[in-house]
Design an enzyme around this catalytic site. Structure first.
Site: not given
Ligand code: THU
Length: 160
Positions: A75, A115
């Site tokens: 995000e 985020c």
């Molecule tokens: N992650 C995201 O990209 N967005 C979120 O809102 C939650 C978590 C990613 C971060 C990390 O690379 C993986 O998911 C596991 O936490």
């Protein structure tokens, strides 16, 4: 002393066919972004698609590194990419999807707290709500009409 209820409104869709054409398109773009995620450590691939009011769709996905905290969520990659490329454009919506290489993600995956905070900056500045759509790999899609509805008692620049 009084207790108050803090409530949030969201719409839950059973599948993509229940979404508007625009929302279904944005989810599809988020899936395309998710498929390019770089998440070799968590194996949890997240994609985000931001729709701007000039019609541009800006994509982002999570980017990890061997030093785990140095990664970034999908995000924030997407919204910062949008903010850096189109600084004066309003953000209309963001669609988010997540899939794991370990199991099927069948619950909607909401944006993490950091985020939400980041997205709130954009929503507040543009004085117009940002619609949030989030889903897993399969199953339901949750839609909220604004970011701040996901962030009660939020912190903003008025406290500084
Ligand atoms: N992650 C995201 O990209 N967005 C979120 O809102 C939650 C978590 C990613 C971060 C990390 O690379 C993986 O998911 C596991 O936490």
């Amino acid at each position: 002393m009084k207790k108050i209820d803090v409530t949030t409104k969201a719409t839950v869709f059973d599948n993509v066919s229940q979404l508007s054409t625009e929302d279904a398109f944005l989810i599809q773009k988020a899936i395309e972004a998710r498929q390019k995620a770089y998440a070799p450590y968590s194996k949890f691939n997240v994609g985000a698609a931001v729709l701007l009011d000039n019609g541009q769709v800006v994509l982002g996905n999570n980017q990890e590194s061997a030093a785990y905290p140095s990664g970034m969520c999908a995000e924030r990659v997407a919204i910062w990419k949008a903010g850096s490329e189109y600084p004066n454009m309003k953000v209309l919506k963001i669609a988010i999807t997540a899939a794991s290489e370990n199991s099927t993600v069948d619950k909607p995956v909401g944006p993490c707290g950091a985020c939400r905070q980041t997205l709130s900056e954009y929503e507040i500045n543009q004085k117009q709500p940002i619609e949030i759509l989030f889903t897993g790999e399969v199953g339901q899609i949750v839609k909220t009409e604004s970011l701040l509805s996901l962030l009660p008692f939020s912190f903003d620049s008025s406290y500084l």
